[in-house]
Design a protein around this motif. Structure first.
Motif, PDB file in Angstrom:
ATOM      1  N   GLN A   1      43.457  56.120 -13.619  1.00  8.11           N
ATOM      2  CA  GLN A   1      44.411  55.500 -12.697  1.00  8.11           C
ATOM      3  C   GLN A   1      44.214  56.030 -11.278  1.00  8.11           C
ATOM      4  O   GLN A   1      44.137  55.263 -10.314  1.00  8.11           O
ATOM      5  CB  GLN A   1      45.856  55.835 -13.110  1.00  8.11           C
ATOM      6  N   ARG A   2      44.169  57.351 -11.168  1.00  4.51           N
ATOM      7  CA  ARG A   2      44.038  57.971  -9.840  1.00  4.51           C
ATOM      8  C   ARG A   2      42.713  57.627  -9.194  1.00  4.51           C
ATOM      9  O   ARG A   2      42.644  57.344  -8.001  1.00  4.51           O
ATOM     10  CB  ARG A   2      44.201  59.493  -9.958  1.00  4.51           C
TER      11      ARG A   2
ATOM     12  N   LEU B   1      44.755  52.332  -9.857  1.00  6.30           N
ATOM     13  CA  LEU B   1      45.279  51.276 -10.726  1.00  6.30           C
ATOM     14  C   LEU B   1      46.586  51.737 -11.363  1.00  6.30           C
ATOM     15  O   LEU B   1      46.863  52.936 -11.443  1.00  6.30           O
ATOM     16  CB  LEU B   1      44.272  50.941 -11.825  1.00  6.30           C
ATOM     17  N   SER B   2      47.357  50.797 -11.840  1.00  5.03           N
ATOM     18  CA  SER B   2      48.572  51.132 -12.570  1.00  5.03           C
ATOM     19  C   SER B   2      48.212  51.545 -13.999  1.00  5.03           C
ATOM     20  O   SER B   2      47.108  51.260 -14.490  1.00  5.03           O
ATOM     21  CB  SER B   2      49.511  49.932 -12.610  1.00  5.03           C
ATOM     22  N   ALA B   3      49.163  52.214 -14.667  1.00  3.38           N
ATOM     23  CA  ALA B   3      48.940  52.620 -16.056  1.00  3.38           C
ATOM     24  C   ALA B   3      48.694  51.396 -16.933  1.00  3.38           C
ATOM     25  O   ALA B   3      47.808  51.401 -17.799  1.00  3.38           O
ATOM     26  CB  ALA B   3      50.143  53.410 -16.568  1.00  3.38           C
TER      27      ALA B   3
ATOM     28  N   THR C   1      45.293  58.640 -17.184  1.00  6.16           N
ATOM     29  CA  THR C   1      45.939  59.020 -15.927  1.00  6.16           C
ATOM     30  C   THR C   1      44.910  59.318 -14.847  1.00  6.16           C
ATOM     31  O   THR C   1      45.065  58.915 -13.687  1.00  6.16           O
ATOM     32  CB  THR C   1      46.844  60.248 -16.139  1.00  6.16           C
TER      33      THR C   1
END
Length: 209
Positions: A167-168, A172-174, A164
């Motif tokens: 991602q931040r 990016l997406s999971a 997670t």
């Protein structure tokens, strides 16, 4: 908790910080042999260790921590270094037991980051300073065939970031993060699992590949 640091002012300041944050410091020592004895005697939740201590003032703290973990397998150790020193890092991680951290002393000033790393090491995780990872990655002459994005993901994995958090950081997406991590494991020949230490083993496999 055990603190090992030969600089009296830094050691006292570190002890004071830890006590103020609710930690019980059972021993504060200033040389390698005393560190090994303290870990073996007290079996602390975590030991905070300076790399360079008497009597050799080279890598005495690191070697004392390794000696302690040989007697107390998996004893959590957070190593602090004044400069980026990568010598001995493989030895520190070689037993595969996790509960290892390697941070620059500057991180102590960023109290939140330092305490977060301390908690992760005490909980059995592995934490490597971003500056150490950057130095290791920059020193590679023949890196395995990872894409630029996979290298970015790998560096963040080495910092101990969760999927997670990656991602931040990289926006990016999971699914994209999971795909990159899967590709990294596959290219380095490491089967994916849920072991946090496996993420750092991926970094070591990359550096030694």
């Amino acid at each position: 908790m055990v603190v090992a640091e030969d600089g009296v002012l830094f050691r006292d300041g570190l002890v004071r910080l830890l006590v103020e944050e609710g930690h019980d410091v059972v021993a504060a020592v200033g040389d390698g042999p005393a560190l090994t004895d303290a870990i073996v005697t007290h079996r602390p939740d975590v030991a905070v260790v300076d790399v360079r201590m008497p009597p050799s003032r080279t890598d005495e703290g690191l070697r004392a921590a390794l000696a302690a973990r040989a007697q107390v397998p998996g004893a959590p150790v957070l190593v602090l270094s004044q400069y980026v020193e990568t010598a001995g890092l493989d030895d520190l991680l070689a037993d595969g037991a996790g509960a290892i951290g390697y941070l620059l002393k500057d991180r102590v000033a960023a109290v939140g980051e330092f305490l977060d790393g301390l908690r992760r090491v005490a909980g059995g995780g592995t934490v490597l300073d971003p500056a150490v990872i950057a130095e290791l990655l920059a020193s590679r002459r023949t890196p395995p065939a990872l894409s630029a994005r996979e290298r970015e993901v790998l560096a963040l994995m080495a910092e101990g970031l969760s999927n997670t958090a990656i991602q931040r950081r990289l926006v990016l997406s999971a699914g994209a993060v999971e795909k990159h991590i899967g590709n990294i494991f596959a290219k380095l020949g490491l089967p994916p699992d849920h072991d946090q230490h496996r993420r750092v083993l991926a970094v070591l496999a990359y550096l030694n590949g």
